[in-house]
Enzyme design. Sequence first.
Site, PDB file in Angstrom:
ATOM      1  N   ASP A   1       0.819  -1.225   0.000  1.00  0.00           N
ATOM      2  CA  ASP A   1       0.000   0.000   0.000  1.00  0.00           C
ATOM      3  C   ASP A   1       0.841   1.258   0.000  1.00  0.00           C
ATOM      4  O   ASP A   1       0.453   2.279   0.590  1.00  0.00           O
ATOM      5  CB  ASP A   1      -0.953   0.030   1.212  1.00  0.00           C
TER       6      ASP A   1
ATOM      7  N   LYS B   1       1.923   2.328  -4.947  1.00  0.00           N
ATOM      8  CA  LYS B   1       2.622   1.839  -6.149  1.00  0.00           C
ATOM      9  C   LYS B   1       1.788   2.049  -7.408  1.00  0.00           C
ATOM     10  O   LYS B   1       2.323   2.376  -8.459  1.00  0.00           O
ATOM     11  CB  LYS B   1       2.940   0.335  -6.011  1.00  0.00           C
TER      12      LYS B   1
ATOM     13  N   GLY C   1      -4.284  -4.524  -4.540  1.00  0.00           N
ATOM     14  CA  GLY C   1      -5.258  -3.537  -4.978  1.00  0.00           C
ATOM     15  C   GLY C   1      -4.516  -2.279  -5.377  1.00  0.00           C
ATOM     16  O   GLY C   1      -3.933  -1.613  -4.530  1.00  0.00           O
ATOM     17  N   HIS C   2      -4.468  -2.012  -6.660  1.00  0.00           N
ATOM     18  CA  HIS C   2      -3.766  -0.821  -7.130  1.00  0.00           C
ATOM     19  C   HIS C   2      -4.793   0.226  -7.530  1.00  0.00           C
ATOM     20  O   HIS C   2      -5.624  -0.009  -8.392  1.00  0.00           O
ATOM     21  CB  HIS C   2      -2.846  -1.177  -8.307  1.00  0.00           C
TER      22      HIS C   2
ATOM     23  N   GLN D   1       2.134  -5.819  -3.252  1.00  0.00           N
ATOM     24  CA  GLN D   1       2.486  -5.886  -1.823  1.00  0.00           C
ATOM     25  C   GLN D   1       3.810  -5.141  -1.580  1.00  0.00           C
ATOM     26  O   GLN D   1       4.114  -4.229  -2.327  1.00  0.00           O
ATOM     27  CB  GLN D   1       2.546  -7.337  -1.332  1.00  0.00           C
TER      28      GLN D   1
ATOM     29  N   ARG E   1      -6.151   0.878   7.616  1.00  0.00           N
ATOM     30  CA  ARG E   1      -4.734   0.491   7.738  1.00  0.00           C
ATOM     31  C   ARG E   1      -4.163   1.006   9.053  1.00  0.00           C
ATOM     32  O   ARG E   1      -4.559   2.081   9.522  1.00  0.00           O
ATOM     33  CB  ARG E   1      -3.923   1.074   6.586  1.00  0.00           C
TER      34      ARG E   1
HETATM   35  P1  IMP Z   1      -2.581 -12.649   1.841  1.00  0.00           P
HETATM   36  O1  IMP Z   1      -1.665 -12.107   0.802  1.00  0.00           O
HETATM   37  O2  IMP Z   1      -4.040 -12.435   1.517  1.00  0.00           O
HETATM   38  O3  IMP Z   1      -2.262 -14.075   2.191  1.00  0.00           O
HETATM   39  O4  IMP Z   1      -2.335 -11.814   3.194  1.00  0.00           O
HETATM   40  C1  IMP Z   1      -1.114 -11.903   3.923  1.00  0.00           C
HETATM   41  C2  IMP Z   1      -0.700 -10.556   4.494  1.00  0.00           C
HETATM   42  O5  IMP Z   1      -0.369  -9.690   3.420  1.00  0.00           O
HETATM   43  C3  IMP Z   1      -1.802  -9.845   5.266  1.00  0.00           C
HETATM   44  O6  IMP Z   1      -1.211  -9.089   6.300  1.00  0.00           O
HETATM   45  C4  IMP Z   1      -2.407  -8.913   4.246  1.00  0.00           C
HETATM   46  O7  IMP Z   1      -3.046  -7.806   4.842  1.00  0.00           O
HETATM   47  C5  IMP Z   1      -1.153  -8.516   3.487  1.00  0.00           C
HETATM   48  N1  IMP Z   1      -1.425  -8.092   2.109  1.00  0.00           N
HETATM   49  C6  IMP Z   1      -1.703  -8.871   1.039  1.00  0.00           C
HETATM   50  N2  IMP Z   1      -1.880  -8.118  -0.063  1.00  0.00           N
HETATM   51  C7  IMP Z   1      -1.681  -6.849   0.305  1.00  0.00           C
HETATM   52  C8  IMP Z   1      -1.673  -5.601  -0.409  1.00  0.00           C
HETATM   53  O8  IMP Z   1      -1.885  -5.521  -1.624  1.00  0.00           O
HETATM   54  N3  IMP Z   1      -1.407  -4.499   0.336  1.00  0.00           N
HETATM   55  C9  IMP Z   1      -1.129  -4.554   1.664  1.00  0.00           C
HETATM   56  N4  IMP Z   1      -1.116  -5.685   2.365  1.00  0.00           N
HETATM   57  C10 IMP Z   1      -1.380  -6.826   1.691  1.00  0.00           C
END
Ligand code: IMP
Length: 418
Positions: free
Chosen positions: A13, A16, A40-41, A219, A299
């Site tokens: 977040d 990007k 999520g972009h 991420q 967040r």
């Molecule tokens: P998962 O990727 O859904 O397995 O989540 C694992 C961890 O990564 C969690 O803490 C999510 O909140 C975090 N996470 C996954 N995708 C994103 C993203 O695009 N932005 C921020 N955090 C993310």
Amino acid sequence: MSNTILVGAQWGDEGKGKIIDYLTHHADVVVRTQGGNNAGHTIVHGSEKYVLSLIPSGILHRGKVCVLGNGVVIDPVALLGEIDALAGRGIACTPENLLISDRAHVVFPYHRVMDAFREDRKKGRIGTTKRGIGPAYGDKIARTGLRMIDLAKPARVRAAVLAANQLLKQLGAPAIKAAAVVADYEQAWKRLQPHVTDTVGHLHAAMKKKRRILFEGAQGTYLDIDHGTYPYVTSSSTTSGGACTGSGVPPNKIDSIYGVMKAYTTRVGEGPFPTENAELSDRLHDMGREFGAVTGRARRCGWLDAVATRAAVQVNGVDRLAITNLDGLDGQEVVRICVAYELDGQELQRVPADVEDLARCVPVYRDFPGWKTSTEEVRKFTDLPKAAQRYLKAVEKLCGAPLELISVGPGRHQTFHA
Ligand code: IMP
């Protein structure tokens, strides 16, 4: 710009999407190389706002080729939802502008059920997006997953669902109806098949023609399966090396690496976060900022952590930084940067491996006077308030890479060179 990797230098977040959109002007091909629809972009074009989860934001630009590389995990139904939503807004995904790797692994409904089931336990919650990402990568590593190319063979899908049902039974979770999944995924395959191809071959052919490739990271560094705050991480390689394995483009073809960071720090989900600050969180949330693009979750927010960001610069080989959300700090009397951690009376300059140790780290801050005025209309570094300039110079020095781009708002026009 030639071949450029863009990564998140914090916990995801970092903004990007916006920087990718900016850099896409200088690219011919935009590639996603890891993660799935957990990302999520957010991109704002004029008065239009787009939130893309799987499809590279290059799709919003005419004439760019977008690629979902072999390292991505794809939920075909979610992907079609995204394709249809774009079509509804006049943006067509065609087999020419959207290529999907035949080797990308597939996310199935049972992955989502397993993800949610693990998350609903009291102990050991990660705070995932419940999109099935961890279980899908788990199957990939265990060599029990299916790849996009397997969708051509419905019998494989059926066998995978039946095998997953055995696991779900052991977990005490309800079984998935194999016939429904086979039908849905057969339908999805019919529509996606024209896009599915050997993307590695395409990328190498593009490089031969001197096409410029932008690798858009999802991420962030501290969610990386190896380098993140394990186990509070996602299940893919979010650092720059992942862009190479996730695309089949080797490291010696990469020309530059952008690290994107916020002017402060945020994270969603569970896990240690030394500079977390309730006051700053409240303030940013009151400003209507810092709610997740995918899940809508608020967040967690804190001060800039230069210990973590400096290590991220190293691990990724960041040679230029983009800093976003500078305007989020606009009203502050004082802005703080964490320059070291203190743990059991010792000063640390690196992030400890054990999350319990990291959770006990006390940040050592350096304070800077705030600028207490809006930066949203600024379009030039030298027009920034002097205090903001000083803050950014300190960020550059403490994080160990030159600052190239600064963003002061969600709009395209609110990004400028440092
Ligand atoms: P998962 O990727 O859904 O397995 O989540 C694992 C961890 O990564 C969690 O803490 C999510 O909140 C975090 N996470 C996954 N995708 C994103 C993203 O695009 N932005 C921020 N955090 C993310």
